[in-house]
Design an enzyme around this catalytic site. Structure first.
Site, PDB file in Angstrom:
ATOM      1  N   LYS A 108      -3.614   2.113  -2.268  1.00  0.00           N
ATOM      2  CA  LYS A 108      -3.302   3.238  -1.397  1.00  0.00           C
ATOM      3  C   LYS A 108      -4.385   3.318  -0.317  1.00  0.00           C
ATOM      4  O   LYS A 108      -5.532   2.938  -0.551  1.00  0.00           O
ATOM      5  CB  LYS A 108      -3.305   4.501  -2.271  1.00  0.00           C
ATOM      6  CG  LYS A 108      -3.069   5.785  -1.534  1.00  0.00           C
ATOM      7  CD  LYS A 108      -1.645   6.275  -1.698  1.00  0.00           C
ATOM      8  CE  LYS A 108      -1.391   7.513  -0.863  1.00  0.00           C
ATOM      9  NZ  LYS A 108      -0.376   7.337   0.163  1.00  0.00           N
TER      10      LYS A 108
ATOM     11  N   SER B  71       0.821  -1.205   0.000  1.00  0.00           N
ATOM     12  CA  SER B  71       0.000   0.000   0.000  1.00  0.00           C
ATOM     13  C   SER B  71       0.862   1.264   0.000  1.00  0.00           C
ATOM     14  O   SER B  71       1.888   1.332   0.666  1.00  0.00           O
ATOM     15  CB  SER B  71      -0.890   0.007   1.243  1.00  0.00           C
ATOM     16  OG  SER B  71      -1.721   1.141   1.229  1.00  0.00           O
TER      17      SER B  71
ATOM     18  N   CYS C 287       0.054   3.969  10.203  1.00  0.00           N
ATOM     19  CA  CYS C 287       0.648   5.061   9.437  1.00  0.00           C
ATOM     20  C   CYS C 287       1.218   6.102  10.410  1.00  0.00           C
ATOM     21  O   CYS C 287       0.489   6.624  11.252  1.00  0.00           O
ATOM     22  CB  CYS C 287      -0.360   5.728   8.521  1.00  0.00           C
ATOM     23  SG  CYS C 287       0.392   7.110   7.628  1.00  0.00           S
TER      24      CYS C 287
ATOM     25  N   THR D 284       8.771   0.235  -1.438  1.00  0.00           N
ATOM     26  CA  THR D 284       9.606   1.299  -2.011  1.00  0.00           C
ATOM     27  C   THR D 284      10.242   0.901  -3.340  1.00  0.00           C
ATOM     28  O   THR D 284      10.416   1.736  -4.226  1.00  0.00           O
ATOM     29  CB  THR D 284      10.692   1.698  -0.989  1.00  0.00           C
ATOM     30  OG1 THR D 284      10.028   2.047   0.226  1.00  0.00           O
ATOM     31  CG2 THR D 284      11.517   2.877  -1.463  1.00  0.00           C
TER      32      THR D 284
ATOM     33  N   ILE E   1       3.674  11.464   3.342  1.00  0.00           N
ATOM     34  CA  ILE E   1       2.659  11.824   2.346  1.00  0.00           C
ATOM     35  C   ILE E   1       1.366  12.207   3.069  1.00  0.00           C
ATOM     36  O   ILE E   1       0.700  13.172   2.693  1.00  0.00           O
ATOM     37  CB  ILE E   1       2.382  10.640   1.382  1.00  0.00           C
ATOM     38  CG1 ILE E   1       3.683  10.157   0.728  1.00  0.00           C
ATOM     39  CG2 ILE E   1       1.341  11.025   0.339  1.00  0.00           C
ATOM     40  CD1 ILE E   1       4.401  11.150  -0.133  1.00  0.00           C
TER      41      ILE E   1
ATOM     42  N   GLY F  13      11.597  -3.242   2.766  1.00  0.00           N
ATOM     43  CA  GLY F  13      12.840  -3.128   2.003  1.00  0.00           C
ATOM     44  C   GLY F  13      13.119  -4.256   1.030  1.00  0.00           C
ATOM     45  O   GLY F  13      14.263  -4.508   0.674  1.00  0.00           O
TER      46      GLY F  13
ATOM     47  N   THR G  46       6.145   1.513   8.086  1.00  0.00           N
ATOM     48  CA  THR G  46       7.429   2.221   8.113  1.00  0.00           C
ATOM     49  C   THR G  46       7.882   2.523   9.539  1.00  0.00           C
ATOM     50  O   THR G  46       7.076   2.637  10.461  1.00  0.00           O
ATOM     51  CB  THR G  46       7.323   3.550   7.358  1.00  0.00           C
ATOM     52  OG1 THR G  46       6.208   4.277   7.867  1.00  0.00           O
ATOM     53  CG2 THR G  46       7.153   3.324   5.870  1.00  0.00           C
TER      54      THR G  46
END
Lengths: 265, 314
Positions: free
Chosen positions: B46, B22, B131, B267, B72, B245, B194
């Site tokens: 997303k 996502s 998030c 990414t 973002i 990663g 993240t």
């Protein structure tokens, strides 16, 4: 249609200082690219630096399936590209983004470039010439070493006006000075095109606004992906009829925007 | 030799273990012209709220050593526009479609999930409780086991689709959160979002991102993500999707060996849209080289040294 390829470097020409011309083979870019469009490119496939970098396409040679970039090696990504040897592979996606829109008939194209922002204007000059039009290029930089891409324009027979802030070449001062002088003297029916640092883009846009001339600017925000998915490169754009500005991706809806639609921050 | 790459996760039959993560693959349609979306095991959209979201101010991304820090802020079209405009285009591709569900409140998570429950073509729901780039919701839910339970429980009651909470790595013990999700009825776990990070411009002494902190992704976080995947997979019975990663087949295998049933690639989508084909080829080659016929034979096969071995002195 943009295509992702691992492509070889076919020619490398180091210029003075950190500037270099790099020519790669990529059929889709060579055949389909229009002035103002860009590529996302990265030397090799190492994990470092992670991201590809966006560069305006300087020129194409469709018969050889080649395109050329003009870049200044200033960071990790550009330094690795500049250090490539002929035959080395780069990861490259392109052509991307919206190109410059040609001026209407009877209008002169006035191209304003700062430093490596000159790149797309060689291609635009060639396109204009191919369609029987003409253009005038105002090329500014801090000093003579920042305005090296002159001979291809002279070769084309384009009118080139150079300005350097330290006066080492051409007019002394910012590039907007000779532009303004020309507008005062000739009062041409013209479309302005600008590519370079943000401050220069803003100055050219303000100038265009004051003179009532249309102006297209090529924006250069940080870009992650080049295809509208990371949403890192959004810029405030307000088009006619819209009540408020919207974040729009510079990679897919730009990088070229009508300067009147850009909300300068 | 023909090897089997298909995996089963929470009742979803995926043709291979590679899922686009996502926030790194748009709504999928952006990649339509660049690759065959049918190559993918699945796509996670997303993140979507009930309403469209503007996201955070710019700059929103900054490159870091082997990574990317982003804030973002979940810019998006909202779930109704997704269902009306995007979903019909996506369903023609032969791949699983997971939707990332967001909310400022528990009720919003449930409402978005209810809307997606009836939408044709949706394979599963990933619940974004992790998030780091929004002020409300997000990590605030994923950083508290009771809130985690509440959100997952509410979504569970709102849908029959597979429910897959996406866990935050910004916690001390991920197993507590993994168990909370399992108890609330989750069908699988995405592991991990993240890592909270900060990059400073030393000239201005300000953060490089307008939002301040951001979420770190890319190869830089992979060892952390593999470790957390390994811990989570041992703590629960439901399957785990490893994320963090991944750019090569070797990276995929690390997560599978650590116990992940499938993985998400994030990414790396920004860097190389051509990677799926290469990774699939390399995964097949690995299986053949090891005399294996099925990717599932790799899952959870980590030979972790026992305490005696770890503490043995030379």
């Amino acid at each position: 249609m943009a295509r992702n390829r691992d492509i070889p470097l076919v020619r490398r020409e180091a210029l003075d200082g950190a500037y270099v011309l790099l020519t790669f083979r990529h059929p889709e870019i060579a055949h389909e690219a229009r002035a103002g469009q860009f590529v996302m490119i990265k030397a090799g496939i190492s994990a470092e630096p992670p991201l590809r970098r966006p560069f305006s396409i300087m020129s194409v040679a469709p018969e050889r399936e080649e395109f050329t970039l003009f870049l200044k090696a200033i960071g990790q990504g550009t330094r690795r590209l500049a250090a490539m040897d002929v035959g080395d592979l780069a990861q490259c996606l392109g052509p991307l983004g919206q190109p410059f829109v040609a001026p209407p008939e009877g209008s002169e194209a006035l191209m304003v470039a700062g430093g490596y922002g000159i790149a797309p204007f060689l291609m635009l000059s060639r396109q204009l010439q191919a369609s029987g039009g003409a253009g005038r290029v105002f090329y500014g930089g801090r000093s003579a070493g920042d305005v090296q891409l002159r001979s291809p324009f002279e070769h084309l027979g384009a009118t080139l006006v150079v300005a350097t802030e330290d006066g080492s070449l051409g007019v002394t001062g910012r590039v907007t000075a000779p532009l303004e002088a020309y507008l005062d003297a000739a009062a041409p029916k013209a479309v302005l095109y600008a590519c370079g640092p943000d401050a220069m883009l803003h100055a050219v846009a303000s100038l265009a606004e004051r003179r009532g001339l249309p102006c297209q600017v090529s924006l250069d925000p940080w870009m992650g992906c080049g295809i509208g998915t990371c949403l890192g490169c959004v810029v405030w754009i307000q088009k006619p009829g819209e009540a408020r500005p919207k974040y729009r991706c510079a990679c897919t809806e730009g990088p070229v925007f009508d300067s009147r639609h850009v909300v300068w921050t | 030799m023909d090897v089997k790459l298909g995996v089963d996760v929470a009742g979803m039959a995926l043709k291979n273990p590679l899922i686009a993560a996502s926030g790194t693959f748009g709504y999928g349609v952006e990649y339509e012209s660049l690759m065959d979306l049918g190559l993918l095991g699945g796509i996670v959209s997303k993140g979507l709220y009930l309403e469209p979201r503007l996201g955070n101010p710019t700059p929103r991304i900054v490159e870091t050593p082997a990574g990317l820090l982003n804030a973002i802020g979940l810019q998006g079209v909202g779930v109704r526009a997704f269902v009306a405009d995007v979903l019909p285009r996506l369903t023609k591709h032969d791949t699983a479609l997971l939707v990332n569900v967001c909310g400022d409140t528990v009720e919003e998570y449930a409402e978005v999930s209810r809307i997606l429950d009836g939408a044709p073509g949706v394979t599963g729901l990933e619940i974004n409780i992790s998030c780091p780039n929004v002020k409300k919701g997000g990590m605030a839910f994923g950083g508290d086991p009771r809130m985690t339970f509440e959100v997952v429980d509410a979504v569970r009651k709102a849908t029959r689709l597979p429910v897959i909470p996406k866990l935050s790595p910004n916690v001390g013990d991920i197993t507590i959160f993994a168990r909370a999700c399992e108890e609330a009825g989750a069908d699988a776990l995405s592991c991990v979002n993240t890592l909270l990070g900060l990059v400073i411009d030393v000239e201005s002494r300000r953060p490089r991102l307008a939002f301040g902190t951001g979420g770190l992704s890319g190869p830089a976080i992979r060892p952390v993500a593999v470790r957390m995947t390994w811990q989570a997979a041992r703590a629960v019975r439901i399957p785990v999707l490893g994320i963090g990663g991944i750019a090569t087949a070797n990276d995929v295998l690390e997560f599978l060996i650590a116990g992940a049933r499938a993985v998400q690639i994030g990414t790396a989508n920004f860097v190389d849209p051509g990677l799926y084909e290469r990774v699939l080829t390399d995964l097949r080659a690995y299986l053949e080289r090891h005399g294996l016929t099925d990717i599932n034979q790799v899952v959870g096969t980590l030979e972790y040294p026992g305490d005696a071995e770890r503490e043995r002195r030379g």
